[in-house]
Design an enzyme around this catalytic site. Sequence first.
Site, PDB file in Angstrom:
ATOM      1  N   SER A 169     135.203   5.857  -1.099  1.00  8.77           N
ATOM      2  CA  SER A 169     136.538   7.212  -0.079  1.00  8.77           C
ATOM      3  C   SER A 169     135.506   7.073   0.913  1.00  8.77           C
ATOM      4  O   SER A 169     134.538   6.996   1.313  1.00  8.77           O
ATOM      5  CB  SER A 169     135.859   8.405  -1.564  1.00  8.77           C
ATOM      6  OG  SER A 169     136.809   9.719  -0.527  1.00  8.77           O
ATOM      7  N   CYS A 223     148.378  12.982   1.442  1.00 10.85           N
ATOM      8  CA  CYS A 223     146.699  12.214   0.992  1.00 10.85           C
ATOM      9  C   CYS A 223     146.599  10.648   0.940  1.00 10.85           C
ATOM     10  O   CYS A 223     147.645   9.829   1.527  1.00 10.85           O
ATOM     11  CB  CYS A 223     146.777  12.181  -1.429  1.00 10.85           C
ATOM     12  SG  CYS A 223     145.007  11.851  -1.176  1.00 10.85           S
ATOM     13  N   ASP A 224     145.383  10.373   1.266  1.00 14.00           N
ATOM     14  CA  ASP A 224     145.318   9.020   2.106  1.00 14.00           C
ATOM     15  C   ASP A 224     146.672   7.762   2.119  1.00 14.00           C
ATOM     16  O   ASP A 224     147.257   7.307   3.102  1.00 14.00           O
ATOM     17  CB  ASP A 224     143.980   8.639   2.125  1.00 14.00           C
ATOM     18  CG  ASP A 224     142.774   8.590   1.024  1.00 14.00           C
ATOM     19  OD1 ASP A 224     144.004   8.032   0.223  1.00 14.00           O
ATOM     20  OD2 ASP A 224     142.159   8.293   0.422  1.00 14.00           O
ATOM     21  N   CYS A 251     141.646  16.542   2.332  1.00 11.97           N
ATOM     22  CA  CYS A 251     140.207  17.013   2.240  1.00 11.97           C
ATOM     23  C   CYS A 251     139.941  17.425   3.280  1.00 11.97           C
ATOM     24  O   CYS A 251     140.545  16.095   4.092  1.00 11.97           O
ATOM     25  CB  CYS A 251     140.033  15.718   1.442  1.00 11.97           C
ATOM     26  SG  CYS A 251     139.847  15.288  -0.096  1.00 11.97           S
ATOM     27  N   ASP A 292     143.755  10.551  -4.458  1.00  8.00           N
ATOM     28  CA  ASP A 292     142.311   9.885  -5.537  1.00  8.00           C
ATOM     29  C   ASP A 292     141.228  10.590  -5.794  1.00  8.00           C
ATOM     30  O   ASP A 292     140.727  10.309  -7.078  1.00  8.00           O
ATOM     31  CB  ASP A 292     141.280  10.005  -4.293  1.00  8.00           C
ATOM     32  CG  ASP A 292     141.782   8.478  -3.237  1.00  8.00           C
ATOM     33  OD1 ASP A 292     143.067   7.665  -3.731  1.00  8.00           O
ATOM     34  OD2 ASP A 292     141.294   8.427  -2.160  1.00  8.00           O
TER      35      ASP A 292
END
Length: 560
Positions: free
Chosen positions: A473, A123-124, A197, A82
């Site tokens: 987000s 990451c997502d 994150c 992102d």
Amino acid sequence: MERKLRSYVEPGSVRWAMRRAQWGVFGINEEDMEKPKIAIVNTSSNLAACFAHLDGIAAKMKEEIRAAGGLPFEVRTAAPSDAVTSMGRKGGYILPARDLIVNDVEVAVEGAMLDGMICLVSCDKTVPGLLMAAARLNIPTIVVACGYQPSGQYRGEHIDFEDLWLNAVKQQNGKRVYSVEELSEMSKNAILGPGVCAGMGTANTMHIVCEALGMALPGSTPVLANSQKMWDTVGLAAKRIVQMVWDDLKPRDILVPEAFANAVKVVLAISGSINAVKHLQALAREAQMDVDIYGMFERFADEIPLLSAVRPNGEHTIEQFEAAGGAQAVLKQLESFLHTDTITVSGRTIKENLHGIAISDEEVIRPVNRAFVNRPSIVLIRGSLAPDTGIVKLAVTDDRQLQFSGPAIVFNSADEAIEGVHKGLIKPGHVVVVRGLGPKGAPGMGFLSNFVFALNGASLGDKVAVVTDGQQSGLSNMSLAVNEVSPEAAEGGPIGLVEDGDTIVIDVEKRFVNLEVPESELELRRSRLNGAPAMEEHGWLSIYQRLVRPLPETGGILFK
């Protein structure tokens, strides 16, 4: 007697000779050809810190799989971030990358007829993408969460990627001006190593979801990247996947309706990212389960108490959450609400996995009778402006008013809305409508987080409401925002008919968002529309735009 592997080819056959020749380059011999062939699906990339350590994990996984009696094959997929991949096409590649990952894996693993998979997720979008691939292929699979990044300090105070993002937006909007040197110093300290994150954003939410579903080994999420706990999981997963192949334990044995219900309840209990809603719906479709995830979030919203408050939803850190017991601790506290007889990749049930589990810190992961709050953190609402659905995210200590009524001010892109903040067009009391950001309209779902942060930077975050067919987000949690409104504007949804000055009424407690305009007027506006927007995209985004289905139906995956 061991069963015949699906990768088996008759020794001496044409296919056997071709594989023997190709694989001989890697030192694979005839004896190896009889072993379970395991794909290590590696979402490695040098574009973002999220993926920087995955090559090392893949290398170790290969060693461990060989030691366990398997034959590893590393394959690669797209790896969207992102923070980086969102620059091109206004962020349009982010959600479609999830579906691209699924197809990447199908081509490599199904094409080669491998026997099992280890999916390295970071990451997502890599998490739902690889879960969806596992469900589609339905071969023995374990998801290994590769961990969150270590954060640092800036002039004696904690700083992570979310703090940096917020401060940069504040600087850009003049709320508090930092020098380039100050932002540079923050940037050097916000991320001190690889991983996702460090907050309860989409990545950590989806890592925990993997464990709640039963697709990750118990006790493996969340985890600090490159920690001993993460490396221990690598070894355990390597041994377990080989046995899973021989046992023929497949994802669709695990991804049953009860497992999805468990995952929804866990997301509600941890105040997880709203993006989990569409990802779980997409996963259910790939698993060929007739499950209404959106309906589950509505049904369980008032039943499941909020048991953790990890940033940005509260004051605790993801490190504290992991130390308190992580996903296993949440499952243990929720045990009376769960379907504990569902099977997991461990070969044991949820109930068996939770036997003897203790919670290390019940201030961080609380018991049900001492929850942070007993109202939902993820609220699905409907109404004349969102006939199918819209989603509101509430923080643990949210003091925003949950009812809001005001005149609309309409923007057709996130950039246009941000410019509206800068020009002072948005006033207290406005309901800001930002449309054209849905899966088909963007295409790929536009991000609204920078706009919401800009509102906060202009001291408007608690003075306006937002309605959008776009997404935010998982790290953003500001303003009263109705997100992912469906039908989207590009599909002819009412959000595409709103005009400046129209009255919009939002009531989160009563679960509605309404456009106070007579139906006769709306019909007149519909008659003035020129039909669907022109398909101006090319390449992958044009394919996605043509084939994507509405979020409540499929979670935004590609179905004709």
